[in-house]
Design a protein around this motif. Structure first.
Motif, PDB file in Angstrom:
ATOM      1  N   UNK A  98       2.109   5.385   8.956  1.00 38.29           N
ATOM      2  CA  UNK A  98       1.258   4.865   7.883  1.00 38.29           C
ATOM      3  C   UNK A  98       1.133   3.344   7.948  1.00 38.29           C
ATOM      4  N   UNK A  99       2.236   2.679   8.262  1.00 40.66           N
ATOM      5  CA  UNK A  99       2.248   1.216   8.336  1.00 40.66           C
ATOM      6  C   UNK A  99       2.735   0.798   9.731  1.00 40.66           C
ATOM      7  N   UNK A 100       1.849   0.832  10.720  1.00 38.64           N
ATOM      8  CA  UNK A 100       2.281   0.522  12.090  1.00 38.64           C
ATOM      9  C   UNK A 100       2.733  -0.925  12.223  1.00 38.64           C
ATOM     10  N   UNK A 101       3.455  -1.213  13.285  1.00 38.19           N
ATOM     11  CA  UNK A 101       3.991  -2.549  13.519  1.00 38.19           C
ATOM     12  C   UNK A 101       2.886  -3.599  13.397  1.00 38.19           C
ATOM     13  N   UNK A 102       3.185  -4.640  12.647  1.00 39.04           N
ATOM     14  CA  UNK A 102       2.223  -5.709  12.442  1.00 39.04           C
ATOM     15  C   UNK A 102       1.320  -5.507  11.247  1.00 39.04           C
ATOM     16  N   UNK A 103       1.473  -4.422  10.514  1.00 42.09           N
ATOM     17  CA  UNK A 103       0.623  -4.155   9.349  1.00 42.09           C
ATOM     18  C   UNK A 103       0.682  -5.331   8.380  1.00 42.09           C
ATOM     19  N   UNK A 104      -0.484  -5.831   7.959  1.00 46.07           N
ATOM     20  CA  UNK A 104      -0.506  -7.069   7.176  1.00 46.07           C
ATOM     21  C   UNK A 104      -1.604  -7.102   6.128  1.00 46.07           C
ATOM     22  N   UNK A 105      -2.063  -5.938   5.676  1.00 47.61           N
ATOM     23  CA  UNK A 105      -3.172  -5.880   4.726  1.00 47.61           C
ATOM     24  C   UNK A 105      -2.729  -5.195   3.444  1.00 47.61           C
ATOM     25  N   UNK A 106      -3.442  -5.502   2.354  1.00 48.42           N
ATOM     26  CA  UNK A 106      -3.130  -4.877   1.078  1.00 48.42           C
ATOM     27  C   UNK A 106      -4.378  -4.866   0.207  1.00 48.42           C
ATOM     28  N   UNK A 107      -4.435  -3.920  -0.716  1.00 46.93           N
ATOM     29  CA  UNK A 107      -5.498  -3.844  -1.713  1.00 46.93           C
ATOM     30  C   UNK A 107      -4.889  -4.181  -3.063  1.00 46.93           C
ATOM     31  N   UNK A 108      -5.511  -5.109  -3.779  1.00 44.71           N
ATOM     32  CA  UNK A 108      -5.048  -5.496  -5.101  1.00 44.71           C
ATOM     33  C   UNK A 108      -6.186  -5.289  -6.088  1.00 44.71           C
ATOM     34  N   UNK A 109      -5.918  -4.594  -7.167  1.00 43.12           N
ATOM     35  CA  UNK A 109      -6.934  -4.276  -8.175  1.00 43.12           C
ATOM     36  C   UNK A 109      -6.555  -4.993  -9.462  1.00 43.12           C
ATOM     37  N   UNK A 110      -7.347  -5.960  -9.870  1.00 42.63           N
ATOM     38  CA  UNK A 110      -7.057  -6.728 -11.085  1.00 42.63           C
ATOM     39  C   UNK A 110      -7.435  -5.915 -12.324  1.00 42.63           C
ATOM     40  N   UNK A 111      -7.079  -6.439 -13.483  1.00 42.88           N
ATOM     41  CA  UNK A 111      -7.490  -5.819 -14.745  1.00 42.88           C
ATOM     42  C   UNK A 111      -6.659  -4.616 -15.101  1.00 42.88           C
ATOM     43  N   UNK A 112      -7.120  -3.434 -14.699  1.00 38.01           N
ATOM     44  CA  UNK A 112      -6.454  -2.196 -15.112  1.00 38.01           C
ATOM     45  C   UNK A 112      -5.029  -2.099 -14.593  1.00 38.01           C
ATOM     46  N   UNK A 113      -4.677  -2.876 -13.578  1.00 36.82           N
ATOM     47  CA  UNK A 113      -3.331  -2.790 -12.994  1.00 36.82           C
ATOM     48  C   UNK A 113      -2.326  -3.711 -13.673  1.00 36.82           C
ATOM     49  N   UNK A 114      -2.769  -4.566 -14.593  1.00 35.51           N
ATOM     50  CA  UNK A 114      -1.936  -5.702 -14.993  1.00 35.51           C
ATOM     51  C   UNK A 114      -1.016  -5.450 -16.183  1.00 35.51           C
ATOM     52  N   UNK A 151      -1.676   7.927 -15.851  1.00 33.50           N
ATOM     53  CA  UNK A 151      -3.020   7.550 -16.290  1.00 33.50           C
ATOM     54  C   UNK A 151      -3.438   6.193 -15.739  1.00 33.50           C
ATOM     55  N   UNK A 152      -2.520   5.240 -15.728  1.00 35.43           N
ATOM     56  CA  UNK A 152      -2.872   3.916 -15.215  1.00 35.43           C
ATOM     57  C   UNK A 152      -3.157   3.968 -13.724  1.00 35.43           C
ATOM     58  N   UNK A 153      -2.386   4.742 -12.989  1.00 38.83           N
ATOM     59  CA  UNK A 153      -2.646   4.930 -11.561  1.00 38.83           C
ATOM     60  C   UNK A 153      -4.052   5.485 -11.343  1.00 38.83           C
ATOM     61  N   UNK A 154      -4.432   6.474 -12.128  1.00 39.92           N
ATOM     62  CA  UNK A 154      -5.761   7.067 -12.009  1.00 39.92           C
ATOM     63  C   UNK A 154      -6.847   6.018 -12.259  1.00 39.92           C
ATOM     64  N   UNK A 155      -6.640   5.168 -13.279  1.00 42.30           N
ATOM     65  CA  UNK A 155      -7.611   4.112 -13.577  1.00 42.30           C
ATOM     66  C   UNK A 155      -7.710   3.108 -12.434  1.00 42.30           C
ATOM     67  N   UNK A 156      -6.577   2.754 -11.847  1.00 44.38           N
ATOM     68  CA  UNK A 156      -6.563   1.807 -10.730  1.00 44.38           C
ATOM     69  C   UNK A 156      -7.322   2.378  -9.537  1.00 44.38           C
ATOM     70  N   UNK A 157      -7.085   3.639  -9.216  1.00 42.26           N
ATOM     71  CA  UNK A 157      -7.725   4.256  -8.051  1.00 42.26           C
ATOM     72  C   UNK A 157      -9.228   4.377  -8.262  1.00 42.26           C
TER      73      UNK A 157
END
Length: 288
Positions: A98-114, A151-157
């Motif tokens: 899932x996270x191969x060597x060198x993996x360096x990316x991420x998704x950040x969702x503002x608002x509903x995640x905070x 519920x919050x996870x569902x909103x974030x996705x």
């Protein structure tokens, strides 16, 4: 049921479904399956020709002092349960896949995640959004199903899917399935197995206290007073800490003082022993 542990095997299996003109539903999980997960599987079977389930204990959504190492892992037992339910494809990668060597990316969702779990578990929803985004790209499902307990996870996705213009699944094809509960009302969770017998008995106070608070709010009592009473009931029952108890707009998760025309949810997280339990329930406007 076919099991894929490598990405190329997964993609070959999904391509075969597509070549046959079949639709695909995805149920993402972290394993340690229970009736709540199987309810998602059954709902998925009603919505697509083929059902894929992922099992991956995602390290990026656990904080440094959380239960990653102790989180239950039972792939053989889970696989047998899924096969008995008629699942077509199990996607069970390891962390290196899932996270191969060198993996360096991420998704950040503002608002509903905070707020809520986002405030008490910094970085958690970045890990959730990143792994679910990867799962969507890997499987390319027509529909994906998640339990409403998170519920919050569902909103974030859903927010992520809208913001990134995901088409498989489209945001409207990310479906919430109502929380499955034990006979005493406690929301089913893989973490419930951490509870001692005394803690498990005390944990049933959570849904009861939430129901009482909702009844008071729907009768017109100020939400703040009902929430204070809810927290007091949990602490008196043996919960060691209430991380949060709040009323929120169901879509934006903005805190609100009272339910209005838009749907609202009562959101609660509390700790008993070393276990953190979360739950949420719908709240209707005060009766007139």
């Amino acid at each position: 049921m076919q099991t894929a542990r490598e990405l190329d095997v997964l993609r070959t299996a999904v391509a075969a479904f597509r070549d046959a003109g079949e639709t695909v539903a995805l149920v993402p999980t972290m394993g340690a399956l229970h009736e709540g997960h199987l309810t998602l599987v059954r709902a998925a079977k009603a919505r697509a020709d083929r059902v894929a389930v992922s099992i991956f204990v995602n390290p990026t959504q656990f904080g440094p002092n959380e239960d990653l190492a102790a989180y239950p892992r039972q792939l053989a037992e889970d696989s047998a349960m899924l096969e008995a339910e008629g699942v077509d494809l199990l996607w069970a990668p390891d962390a290196g896949e899932m996270y191969p060597e060198g993996f360096a990316s991420a998704i950040s969702v503002a608002g509903v995640s905070e707020g809520f779990c986002g405030a008490s578990r910094p970085g958690h929803f970045d890990g959730v959004a990143t792994v679910v985004g990867k799962l969507f790209n890997q499987v390319r499902p027509d529909v994906a199903l998640f339990g409403e307990k998170d519920w919050q996870q569902l909103a974030v996705i859903r927010r992520m899917a809208r913001d990134l213009d995901l088409m498989q699944p489209h945001a409207d094809a990310i479906l919430g399935v109502p929380t499955v509960r034990e006979a005493d009302g406690l929301a089913m969770s893989s973490r419930n197995r951490y509870l001692s017998s005394d803690q498990r008995a005390a944990a049933a106070t959570l849904p009861r206290a939430m129901g009482e608070a909702i009844a008071r709010i729907e009768a017109g009592e100020p939400a703040r007073a009902a929430l204070v009473a809810l927290e007091e009931k949990l602490l008196a029952a043996g919960f060691g800490q209430v991380d949060y108890a709040g009323l929120a707009d169901a879509a934006s998760l903005e805190p609100i003082d009272a339910p209005g025309e838009r749907p609202a949810r009562l959101m609660v997280a509390a700790r008993i022993g070393g276990t953190r339990l979360i739950d949420n329930m719908a709240v209707e406007p005060p009766r007139r």
